[in-house]
Design an enzyme around this catalytic site. Structure first.
Site, PDB file in Angstrom:
ATOM      1  N   ARG A  35      34.817  36.483  44.945  1.00  0.00           N
ATOM      2  CA  ARG A  35      35.953  35.549  44.924  1.00  0.00           C
ATOM      3  C   ARG A  35      35.498  34.094  44.960  1.00  0.00           C
ATOM      4  NH1 ARG A  35      39.534  39.084  49.081  1.00  0.00           N
ATOM      5  NH2 ARG A  35      40.510  40.420  47.534  1.00  0.00           N
ATOM      6  N   GLY A 354      43.398  47.746  42.023  1.00  0.00           N
ATOM      7  CA  GLY A 354      42.926  48.590  43.119  1.00  0.00           C
ATOM      8  C   GLY A 354      41.686  49.398  42.835  1.00  0.00           C
TER       9      GLY A 354
END
Ligand code: AMP
Length: 396
Positions: A35, A354
């Protein structure tokens, strides 16, 4: 609308919502910096233009209270290493320290604000708090796709205080563009592959996709409910009996809309939900009593693979089996490989939402997929056809 490529940040202070909610170990060391790296193109564009960046993010779930264990300070130090320049840190996201440091920021400099969620107003989407945040910058950039489904102060409400100067960062734009290629005007045929444990968590996704795809592949635990809905014997497999009618309605709707529906015809079965269980293969609708289907079988793999390889657009959400356990990962591996192969032949592929993202990473295939989404819950809601508040706020 403004875009990252067309906007000139020269002399501007950009207030950038990023997702620095990175995993850390017990000592606060960053264990996965995906991230943090993902925001670099946006930050570097701002700095290279001659602007400065004021970064704001959440970290963990401090529930509206300051919590030193969830401070963004060490993440700022880590980010400084990635950027190769100092990152100034403000000990609160609002108040005198943030104001003074934002005011003193010069072109080419980066300021990181302390964890937004130390204030309950962030998750409440409080207007006054949003306005206070907005006063730190001249232009608002939202690059936090992972929180775009939340109408929080920094993700959504703050945008209203920037009537013109608001835009998506590079990461956010890439996510939006990828979903557009799949659900907007896909190259046909378009095939959606949906797996995972339960129909209940994917009903809205299935219903949205059925109006958009040419072929729909259903695998994973949720496929058992479809098998039982067609009078199959599912043994001790995971089945949601309260959703048998829903499964029948989806089968009917697919037929009415001319969508080719693929449900597993065979399965890898086990006598326990365990890595060391006894295993066997059987028809998906003839699972013996006491046994459970934990992966799709070889005939299903062949059929699913053929559908994938004739597609020009692919969307994959959810594993085909219990891929965390080696004996039940073959279906998910085979589908990941087929999606990668179709991509190498020119199809556009999006993997998102997911565990299928975890699967392509685990199998080392992420770089063979056109786009692997960074947002779990946000991507799932996007695929459900919902308007994400963080996206609407910048577009509006
Ligand atoms: P989801 O979060 O709904 O995408 O579901 C992912 C989970 O589904 C993974 O942890 C898989 O282990 C699980 N799963 C996949 N196939 C099966 C199955 N046949 N039976 C039980 N669980 C499954």
């Amino acid at each position: 609308m403004q875009t990252m490529d067309s906007y000139d940040f020269s002399g501007k202070k950009a207030l950038v919502r990023v997702d620095l909610n990175v995993p850390q170990d017990a000592n606060g060391q960053v264990t996965d910096d995906t991230r943090a790296r993902a925001i670099l193109p946006t930050v570097n564009k701002i700095l290279n233009d001659g602007g400065s960046a004021i970064l704001m993010s959440h970290l963990g779930r401090p529930k509206g209270k300051a919590n030193p264990g969830m401070s963004l300070k060490p993440i700022g130090e880590y980010l400084s290493g990635l950027l190769g320049k100092p990152v100034v840190f403000a000990t609160d996201c609002v108040g005198p320290d943030a104001q003074a440091k934002a005011a003193a920021l010069k072109p080419g400099e980066v300021l990181l604000l302390e964890n937004l969620r130390f204030h309950p107003e962030e998750e409440a989407g409080d207007e006054t708090f949003s306005k206070t945040l907005s006063q730190l910058g001249d232009v608002y950039v939202n690059d936090a796709f992972g929180t775009a489904h939340r109408a929080h102060a920094s993700t959504t409400i703050v945008a209203k205080f920037f009537p013109i100067d608001k835009l998506f960062g590079h990461l956010m734009q890439a996510e939006i563009d990828s979903v557009g290629k799949v659900l907007g005007h896909p190259q046909r045929p378009m095939t959606a592959i949906v797996g995972g444990s339960k129909v209940s968590s994917k009903i809205d996704v299935l219903q949205n996709l059925i109006g958009k795809c040419d072929e729909l592949i259903i695998g994973g635990g949720m496929a058992n409910t479809f098998v039982k809905a067609q009078e199959g014997q599912t043994g001790a497999s995971l089945v949601e009996d309260d959703l048998l009618d829903t499964a029948r309605a989806i089968i009917k709707e697919a037929a009415e809309k001319g969508v080719k529906l693929h449900i597993p015809t065979d399965a890898v079965v086990a006598d326990a939900f365990a890595e060391n269980a006894n295993t066997d293969q059987c028809a998906a609708d003839a699972v013996p009593d006491g046994w459970m289907a934990l992966d799709i079988g070889p005939k299903s793999i062949d059929a699913f693979r053929a559908a994938i390889l004739r597609s020009k657009t692919l969307l994959w959400n959810g594993p085909m089996g219990v891929f965390e356990m080696k004996p039940f990962q073959q279906g998910t591996v085979a589908i990941a490989q087929a999606v990668a192969e179709a991509t190498s032949k020119g199809a556009f592929s999006l993997v998102g939402g997911g565990d299928s993202v975890a699967a392509v990473n685990q199998f080392g295939l992420a770089d063979k997929i056109s786009y692997v989404s960074t947002g779990g819950g946000a991507m799932l809601e996007y695929l459900e056809g919902k308007v994400l508040p963080g996206i609407a706020a910048v577009q509006g």
